[in-house]
Scaffold this active site. Sequence first.
Site, PDB file in Angstrom:
ATOM      1  N   TYR A   1       0.813  -1.226   0.000  1.00  0.00           N
ATOM      2  CA  TYR A   1       0.000   0.000   0.000  1.00  0.00           C
ATOM      3  C   TYR A   1       0.849   1.280   0.000  1.00  0.00           C
ATOM      4  O   TYR A   1       2.032   1.236   0.258  1.00  0.00           O
ATOM      5  CB  TYR A   1      -1.095  -0.012   1.063  1.00  0.00           C
ATOM      6  CG  TYR A   1      -0.773  -0.021   2.536  1.00  0.00           C
ATOM      7  CD1 TYR A   1       0.464   0.297   3.067  1.00  0.00           C
ATOM      8  CD2 TYR A   1      -1.799  -0.329   3.437  1.00  0.00           C
ATOM      9  CE1 TYR A   1       0.672   0.306   4.426  1.00  0.00           C
ATOM     10  CE2 TYR A   1      -1.593  -0.327   4.806  1.00  0.00           C
ATOM     11  CZ  TYR A   1      -0.359  -0.013   5.296  1.00  0.00           C
ATOM     12  OH  TYR A   1      -0.162  -0.007   6.635  1.00  0.00           O
ATOM     13  N   GLU A   2       0.215   2.353  -0.375  1.00  0.00           N
ATOM     14  CA  GLU A   2       0.917   3.630  -0.610  1.00  0.00           C
ATOM     15  C   GLU A   2       2.013   3.479  -1.663  1.00  0.00           C
ATOM     16  O   GLU A   2       3.056   4.148  -1.588  1.00  0.00           O
ATOM     17  CB  GLU A   2       1.493   4.198   0.693  1.00  0.00           C
ATOM     18  CG  GLU A   2       0.493   4.428   1.800  1.00  0.00           C
ATOM     19  CD  GLU A   2      -0.680   5.313   1.395  1.00  0.00           C
ATOM     20  OE1 GLU A   2      -0.547   6.095   0.442  1.00  0.00           O
ATOM     21  OE2 GLU A   2      -1.748   5.196   2.033  1.00  0.00           O
TER      22      GLU A   2
END
Lengths: 596, 596
Positions: free
Chosen positions: A438-439
């Site tokens: 994620y990110e």
Amino acid sequence: MSYVAPVKDLMFNLQHLAGLEQVARLPGFEDAGLETAQAVLEECARLNQEVIAPLNWEGDKYPSSYHDGKVSTTPGFKQAFHQFAEGGWQGLQHPVQFGGQGLPKSIGAACVEMFNSANLSFALCPLLTDGAIEALLTAGTEEQKQLFLPPMIAGEWTGTMCLTEPQAGSDLALVRSRAEPQADGSYKVFGTKIFITYGEHDYTPNIVHLVLARIPGAPEGVKGISLFIVPKFVLDAEGQPGARNDVRCVSIEHKLGIKASPTAVLQFGDHGGAEGYLVGQANRGLEYMFIMMNAARFAVGLQGIAVAERAYQKAVAFARERLQSRPVDGSSAQAAPIIVHPDVKRMLLTMRAYTEGCRAMASVAAAAYDGAHHHPDDAARAQNASFYEFLVPLVKGYSTEMSIEVASLGVQVHGGMGFVEETGAAQYYRDARILTIYEGTTAIQANDFVGRKTLRDGGRTARAVAAQIEATEAELQASGSAHALALREQLQAARLAFLDAVAFVLEHAKANPNAVFAGSVPYLLLGGNLVAGWQLARALLVAERELAAGREAEFMRTKILTARFYADHLLSRAGSQRDSIVAGHAAVTEISPDAF
Amino acid sequence: MSYVAPVKDLMFNLQHLAGLEQVARLPGFEDAGLETAQAVLEECARLNQEVIAPLNWEGDKYPSSYHDGKVSTTPGFKQAFHQFAEGGWQGLQHPVQFGGQGLPKSIGAACVEMFNSANLSFALCPLLTDGAIEALLTAGTEEQKQLFLPPMIAGEWTGTMCLTEPQAGSDLALVRSRAEPQADGSYKVFGTKIFITYGEHDYTPNIVHLVLARIPGAPEGVKGISLFIVPKFVLDAEGQPGARNDVRCVSIEHKLGIKASPTAVLQFGDHGGAEGYLVGQANRGLEYMFIMMNAARFAVGLQGIAVAERAYQKAVAFARERLQSRPVDGSSAQAAPIIVHPDVKRMLLTMRAYTEGCRAMASVAAAAYDGAHHHPDDAARAQNASFYEFLVPLVKGYSTEMSIEVASLGVQVHGGMGFVEETGAAQYYRDARILTIYEGTTAIQANDFVGRKTLRDGGRTARAVAAQIEATEAELQASGSAHALALREQLQAARLAFLDAVAFVLEHAKANPNAVFAGSVPYLLLGGNLVAGWQLARALLVAERELAAGREAEFMRTKILTARFYADHLLSRAGSQRDSIVAGHAAVTEISPDAF
């Protein structure tokens, strides 16, 4: 106690590597010296050790649950969040003007690590809120700031980042959500967003969604995306949560880890359109989103360090207690605590060296951020900014990749008990697995490192960092101790390997991008490995001086050995990382996608 | 189809690397040539693809459950096990005399891989039964063989290995279970055993536990352990399950993975003593247990390969379908299937190269086993035996360590979807995590590799293997193709690195065992890396010849590129692995256990 915050190591980094005393000379940070840092870190440690860490396993056993549009979080989390908010922790790094404490990121980063060690699922909520706050600070109108920032900074409301859609993960060009302008200047937002962390929860009476969407007629691709505020409850005339907005949580994911943090599918505009307000200028949403993303990416790097620290502490505790097998050197005829066995020591040192190396790198990066934003001198600001920007993908990419390896070693140290869920070691292995995704996945970080951080300035920053490393090598040489000399040798080899890789990237990116991107992740990992090793080399030099001065002998001796281990076992991988980059593309480029 | 058995690659190994045609010349294996192998593998593939693989995710969702002493397995598993038994698969490698098919391990290993790819949890039951069968074949009395082997080999009953106790995991010297001799020559067995795979289940009407326990008055430590048969139901006069024996399952573990396979805590003798029968001679239990362990260790190595293959197939399927981002070379303006992106290709090639390298190593090891047991010539038997023994810790240790990395990459290829349990990629990541732990942790394999496989013969076998590798290097040189030359360079470097490590181990084991064992796991991994890379080098040479002869062009080209990738990205790690071994012990030996 299931978690003891590494305050001493965090303070060591702040004092000796990040140069907090210099940061405290910057305008606005006059009260943010070592004493303040010590007090803040100790207070933060207490809250985490006593309140938040004990909830970690609870969150795994009793994940957030969904029923009829509502999410119920794990019992105890809401109360802990209120304690967190009341302590002023959400506002730690944010401007005093909006109710924050205005402390430097150097200190903030140390606290963020602790919250995430204590409880990754819990700390994700403030992490996302921080990103939303930064985006509004940068691009929001004065009115938007006045309305939304004080309650967010006070921890009364939380924030989200609504980027991903079913067809648009890493590739935001594919975003389809749309925002139709209304007569009053507001927008009606429509679309489906997935993987929205804390997109719905019961901690606070309002949630401020920051949403990427297209205005009709906007250009295709990433240049036609705008950013909108879509509050869960539209604010009334007093700025309080009023009418329910047309954004609804339709489900949450059943995940491998971080189970207490609800990961929501949000439906915008199913009943006429969700009221939203444009942030900044139209079609510049991606740029603003990157502000949030960069803050969040750095913080996710801290999450990697955090979960690695927690996994390490658990493994050490187990290794001290578990009796198994006689020492290989025959020094005892009895089964010994496994912590005496060389391979267990090797595993624990691997965990520790990775964690401390990445922590040092993150601390230095945070100080660069402070310099980039607060230094009175333009050139110094710019220099700090490019150093910080260079480090963000390394902090994110390298610290999270290592955290999976560390958490896996944590399971291994526990043997069969590690595979039993109740032991708790497996939770870190599961939780850590999201961090490289994620990110921005590791590949996305690597693209950033290749493209924006290496090619864009023609390798200038990369080479400037290498020159600083060379200076550290000279200091190691001057020290002359066996450990320093061993470190110097590996650091030099790693630096030269990195420079080879930089040259390769610069030379081939244009003519043969497939060859360069075949090695982008190894290039990122080499960069992270080098910088983390460099910071441990600096730490070794400090530790030798402190030791000579008779300060904190045990801590300093361990720091030296940890740095030495890092050099011998991790930095020594730099050569093969270089080979993967400069000589590893043949098979990757030659193989046809159909051949798999 | 969720799993397609890699029959072509398995046959390639059997024909070209393991030399099945030579194996088929050994007495007893006359019918076990390539045609037989092809037919058996295809039949095995069908059963796995159609019946067993579809149950894999079911087993994760609906794990085995415990109630009141009984274990209920996942719906469908019992029926599948009966199909497995009726197909004669349990007896594949076992003697015709007791109802088996008497096929070589070379062919058996290929089938074991498939069963484990299809369903690790399911395949564990026959895996443990195989071990118990081998122990009884070696050490059981004629009567014991007649009573227990036919139903076990027919898959009518299953077997277990009861070693571990709460205080005795890796260290069997600490075993406390006891066996008291009775007037009729039987024993009463008492004690608690934990982590007993399929220690209780509902597949079959009887379970044959093989249990380590001490006879009163036996020496302390591992030289006082004996092996006992303790059937769940004592046999009646007709050899059928009769009275319930005094062994009861008191709980099963809540585990990170392989959830369909019940992991039991067994209580022996709580109601007067469990009836047991000594296997072989008293106090030689550990020796017999090692027969089971060695069979099981090799098979667990196959499990690593199996789960890696399954994770790879899933990742490839996802990467073909998922559209995200334009190609980096600008060849299309549309979002492309991610399988065209260089980093995704790199990840998939890493997964594939590891899997094929370890598969080739395991295939060659299985053929050596066949030679060790069936060759008419004493010297050839002995030579095959030492080669096989040398390879077992590598197959176990390296294939399982790589399987965790591969399963983790499988999650990574899926991005955010990989973290959602329903996708299924996360299951492999969880399942694989046990493989480096059970049947001896990687550290235990490394101790074996250092002690019994390197030191005991003064490095003779290690150097003999290195000499064979050198011969392969000459063949690569003779080929002269760019890929072959690149492989030669890396193979040579890795071989020299390995020889350095062997010399270090031999030189320092006595005087400084702590230094040697600080590098034992890197030494094991270097050995595995080298041998797997060597086998892929041999495969490349075959593939070049086949390609020149116009056979299976696509398969052969991919084999060549997979080997090349292995060399550039994995074999190239040999140098840093060597450094960890020969120069990495300083910090490990110097750090005090209290410093962690």
